[in-house]
Design a protein around this motif. Structure first.
Motif, short mmCIF file in Angstrom:
data_model
loop_
_atom_site.label_atom_id
_atom_site.label_comp_id
_atom_site.label_asym_id
_atom_site.label_seq_id
_atom_site.Cartn_x
_atom_site.Cartn_y
_atom_site.Cartn_z
N LEU A 24 0.82 -1.21 0.00
CA LEU A 24 0.00 0.00 0.00
C LEU A 24 0.86 1.26 0.00
O LEU A 24 0.65 2.17 -0.80
N ILE A 25 1.85 1.30 0.88
CA ILE A 25 2.73 2.47 0.94
C ILE A 25 3.56 2.59 -0.32
O ILE A 25 3.75 3.69 -0.85
N GLY A 26 4.06 1.47 -0.83
CA GLY A 26 4.84 1.51 -2.08
C GLY A 26 4.00 2.01 -3.25
O GLY A 26 4.48 2.82 -4.06
N SER A 27 2.76 1.57 -3.33
CA SER A 27 1.87 2.02 -4.40
C SER A 27 1.61 3.52 -4.30
O SER A 27 1.62 4.23 -5.31
N GLU A 28 1.38 4.00 -3.09
CA GLU A 28 1.14 5.44 -2.89
C GLU A 28 2.40 6.23 -3.20
O GLU A 28 2.34 7.30 -3.82
N PHE A 29 3.55 5.71 -2.79
CA PHE A 29 4.82 6.39 -3.03
C PHE A 29 5.05 6.58 -4.53
O PHE A 29 5.41 7.67 -4.99
N PHE A 30 4.84 5.52 -5.31
CA PHE A 30 5.07 5.61 -6.75
C PHE A 30 3.96 6.40 -7.45
O PHE A 30 4.21 7.04 -8.47
N SER A 31 2.77 6.40 -6.91
CA SER A 31 1.68 7.21 -7.48
C SER A 31 2.00 8.69 -7.36
O SER A 31 1.61 9.49 -8.22
N LYS A 32 2.68 9.07 -6.29
CA LYS A 32 3.05 10.48 -6.07
C LYS A 32 3.94 11.01 -7.20
O LYS A 32 3.87 12.19 -7.54
N PHE A 33 4.76 10.15 -7.78
CA PHE A 33 5.63 10.59 -8.86
C PHE A 33 4.84 10.98 -10.11
O PHE A 33 5.32 11.72 -10.94
N PHE A 34 3.62 10.46 -10.23
CA PHE A 34 2.77 10.77 -11.38
C PHE A 34 1.67 11.77 -11.01
O PHE A 34 0.72 11.97 -11.75
N GLY A 35 1.81 12.39 -9.83
CA GLY A 35 0.86 13.39 -9.39
C GLY A 35 -0.50 12.81 -9.01
O GLY A 35 -1.50 13.51 -9.06
N LYS A 36 -0.52 11.57 -8.65
CA LYS A 36 -1.78 10.91 -8.30
C LYS A 36 -1.71 10.40 -6.86
O LYS A 36 -0.70 10.51 -6.20
N SER A 37 -2.85 9.85 -6.41
CA SER A 37 -2.92 9.29 -5.07
C SER A 37 -3.90 8.13 -5.07
O SER A 37 -4.86 8.11 -5.86
N LEU A 38 -3.68 7.16 -4.21
CA LEU A 38 -4.62 6.06 -4.06
C LEU A 38 -5.90 6.51 -3.37
O LEU A 38 -6.94 5.91 -3.54
N CYS A 39 -5.81 7.56 -2.59
CA CYS A 39 -6.93 8.04 -1.80
C CYS A 39 -7.75 9.05 -2.60
O CYS A 39 -7.24 10.10 -2.99
N PRO A 40 -9.02 8.76 -2.84
CA PRO A 40 -9.83 9.64 -3.68
C PRO A 40 -10.53 10.78 -2.94
O PRO A 40 -11.17 11.62 -3.56
N THR A 41 -10.40 10.84 -1.62
CA THR A 41 -11.18 11.81 -0.86
C THR A 41 -10.51 13.18 -0.79
O THR A 41 -9.29 13.30 -0.96
N GLU A 42 -11.30 14.18 -0.52
CA GLU A 42 -10.80 15.54 -0.33
C GLU A 42 -9.94 15.61 0.92
O GLU A 42 -9.00 16.39 1.00
N GLY A 43 -10.26 14.77 1.91
CA GLY A 43 -9.51 14.75 3.15
C GLY A 43 -8.04 14.47 2.93
O GLY A 43 -7.18 15.04 3.61
N CYS A 44 -7.73 13.61 1.99
CA CYS A 44 -6.32 13.30 1.69
C CYS A 44 -5.57 14.52 1.20
O CYS A 44 -4.45 14.78 1.62
N ARG A 45 -6.19 15.27 0.30
CA ARG A 45 -5.52 16.46 -0.23
C ARG A 45 -5.35 17.53 0.85
O ARG A 45 -4.33 18.21 0.91
N ILE A 46 -6.35 17.67 1.72
CA ILE A 46 -6.25 18.65 2.80
C ILE A 46 -5.16 18.25 3.79
O ILE A 46 -4.32 19.07 4.17
#
Length: 129
Positions: A24-46
């Motif tokens: 899970l952490i590895g997927s989120e870490f690599f998603s960050k390089f593409f400007g994305k996130s596994l978490c779809p909620t507004e709470g994550c961005r805040i």
């Protein structure tokens, strides 16, 4: 020392939890390089806007889960290291969830998932003694 069936199940579940957290952490870490996130909620961005060095926090979280997996594999020799790592991780995640709950008042589902993994690992460690 011979493990009974329940100890073997707990052992397998703890390994599965640690590996799931690493994935899970590895997927989120690599998603960050593409400007994305596994978490779809507004709470994550805040929550992310309050956290400085989000990638470093993910890296530290990954290292903690890897450490848990490593310490768990040698827990018969160093049970204190495994327990201390769990306590520290649970404390930090508790602080982060408290921050989300009382300050930001929005929750990050990714953070909740990581907290759940660490909480369940701690609970299993408690059950094992």
């Amino acid at each position: 020392m011979n493990l009974n069936l329940n100890d073997k199940r707990i052992t397998i579940f703890q390994i599965v939890l640690s590996v799931s957290g690493l994935i899970l952490i590895g997927s989120e870490f690599f998603s960050k390089f593409f400007g994305k996130s596994l978490c779809p909620t507004e709470g994550c961005r805040i929550v992310e806007s309050f956290v400085k060095g989000g990638e470093e926090v993910l890296l530290i979280g990954g290292l903690v889960l890897f450490g848990l997996l490593l310490f768990f594999s040698i827990t018969k020799k160093f049970p204190f290291a495994y327990s201390l790592t769990l306590i520290t991780a649970l404390t930090v995640e508790g602080y982060l969830l408290g921050f989300q709950s009382f300050i930001v008042q929005k929750f990050c589902f990714f953070c909740l998932a990581i907290f759940l993994i660490i909480f369940l690992s701690s609970l299993l460690r408690f059950i094992q003694g």
